[in-house]
Design an enzyme around this catalytic site. Structure first.
Site, PDB file in Angstrom:
ATOM      1  N   GLU A 205       0.609   3.589  -4.697  1.00 39.25           N
ATOM      2  CA  GLU A 205      -0.182   2.396  -4.989  1.00 39.25           C
ATOM      3  C   GLU A 205      -1.392   2.692  -5.863  1.00 39.25           C
ATOM      4  OE1 GLU A 205      -0.830   0.658  -1.147  1.00 39.25           O
ATOM      5  OE2 GLU A 205       1.264   0.008  -0.988  1.00 39.25           O
ATOM      6  N   LYS A 337       3.522 -10.764   2.582  1.00 40.54           N
ATOM      7  CA  LYS A 337       4.376 -10.053   1.627  1.00 40.54           C
ATOM      8  C   LYS A 337       5.604 -10.918   1.357  1.00 40.54           C
ATOM      9  CE  LYS A 337       3.062  -5.337   2.999  1.00 40.54           C
ATOM     10  NZ  LYS A 337       3.493  -4.131   3.754  1.00 40.54           N
TER      11      LYS A 337
END
Length: 428
Positions: A205, A337
């Site tokens: 990330e 999500k």
């Protein structure tokens, strides 16, 4: 003119070099909507199922040609001719076509790619920015970003148990200034790591992935980076931690390998509470395992008034599970999500349910991302007030920040940065 006349899917590559699916939805007017689907590394057991080929001769079994075939065949035939502006009906049609509880027959990745592409096509057909199409005229709040500075867990090849150590620039006047702050703190942290002869390689990330001797070292160095970058720890820049504790919860205990600890739920909560006392931590994600509901109850009772307790694995963007958590007073926030649940409509429903219950909603990326920026539009369109989309490196992460900057510019004087008000569930 908004009738769907063609649906085309293809296999593309995500930020980890794994296959994922992209879908195009073409309308009668000639307008095209295109969307691609992310994928997670730490996947909760309650998530909708992404369909993988399992052919070890291609991409180690991770290919998505079956999902592509499902879109180009069964899904395309079912939604051909439908009005793209009827998002709820189209998503309901896709869910019923799949017929399973967790979208495992057609694949949540196949269904989601089409669902998102439909929305993008409809927004373009309506001559509206996507965030405005999703949320209407009241969509004006720019979310506070949770910016990943240090990666651990399954997102990095180091010994850290905790998956993410993040900064949260909640005391800045605008999204643009918040992004600048994040970039400057990120740069300062790089300098500090160099001085300690620690590597500045990055994880999935975009955060750094150094090999610390203890989990807590990451927090101390982040506070130092905030301070040396010229910002006030706590008042201007707070800290968030994603424990991803389901990854190290075994046999009823939390096993912290780097610290050499094996803790009960109560002991692990004490461990986290000690961090909250020492550092400006305002948000803890998955502080307790998805399997440990009693532990979640203890954590919420202990820290829920002063710390945002975000449920990711435990809720999986699923309104049925979220409702259960709300009824039991577990957590005070939900991570959103889009690929955990598999359609845009269900995603928006989860955000709405959280807000109605006084929970916050944090719109989130996944560790395996693409250049698709739709989560930025979802965050603004729903006035979600918070977004989690990685570090200030890797173009797959920066794409979302850059889209937020464009939206802020588009909103002009109407734009408002959520700041500390994004944490409305906490007592001052």
């Amino acid at each position: 003119m908004s009738a769907i006349v063609d649906v085309i899917a293809r296999e593309i590559i995500d930020s980890r070099g794994n296959p994922t699916i992209e879908a195009d939805v073409l309308l009668e007017s000639g307008v095209l909507g295109r969307a691609s689907v992310p994928s997670g590394a730490s996947v909760g057991t309650r998530e909708a199922v992404e369909l993988r080929d399992g052919d070890t001769q291609r991409y180690y079994g991770k290919g998505v040609l079956k999902a592509v075939e499902n879109v180009n065949g069964e899904i395309s035939e079912e939604i051909m001719g439908l009005d793209a502006t009827e998002q709820c009906f189209i998503d309901k049609t896709l869910i019923e076509l799949d017929g399973s509880e967790n979208k495992s027959r057609l694949g949540a990745n196949a269904i989601l790619a089409v669902s998102l592409a439909v929305a993008k096509a409809a927004a373009e057909e309506s001559s509206l920015p996507l965030y405005r199409y999703l949320g209407g005229t009241n969509s004006k709040w720019l979310p506070v970003p949770m910016m990943n500075l240090i990666n651990g867990g399954v997102h990095a090849n180091n010994r850290l148990d905790m998956q993410e150590f993040m900064i949260i620039p909640l005391g800045l006047p605008s999204l643009r200034e918040a992004v600048r702050c994040g970039a400057e703190v990120f740069g300062k942290l790089r300098t500090l790591l160099h001085k300690k002869n620690l590597p500045t390689t990055v994880g999935d990330e975009g955060g750094f992935a150094p090999g610390f001797a203890h989990n807590e070292e990451a927090l101390g160095l982040i506070v130092q980076a905030i301070d040396e970058a010229g910002y006030q720890p706590g008042s201007e820049v707070a800290i968030g931690v994603d424990c991803a504790s389901s990854e190290f919860f075994r046999d009823g205990k939390y096993h912290l390998a780097v610290d050499g600890l094996s803790l009960t739920s109560a002991q692990f909560i004490d461990y986290l509470a000690s961090w909250v006392e020492k550092y400006p931590i305002i948000s803890i994600e998955d502080g307790i395992s998805e399997q440990d509901w009693d532990g979640w109850k203890l954590l919420t009772e202990r820290l829920g008034q002063t710390v945002q307790l975000v449920g990711d694995d435990i809720f999986a963007t699923n309104t049925k599970i979220l409702k259960k958590g709300i009824n039991r007073n577990i957590a005070n926030s939900i991570l959103i999500k889009i690929n955990q649940i598999g359609t845009l409509t269900e995603t928006l429903n989860a955000i709405e349910m959280a807000k109605c219950a006084g929970y916050t909603a944090v719109v989130s990326h996944r560790s395996g991302e693409t250049e698709d920026t739709m989560i930025a539009d979802i965050a603004v369109g729903t006035n979600a007030l918070q977004i989690k989309t990685g570090s200030l490196s890797r173009s797959d992460r920066l794409a979302k920040y850059n889209q937020l900057l464009r939206i802020e510019e588009d909103l002009g004087d109407v734009a408002q940065y959520a700041g500390r008000s994004a944490f409305y569930q906490l007592k001052p």
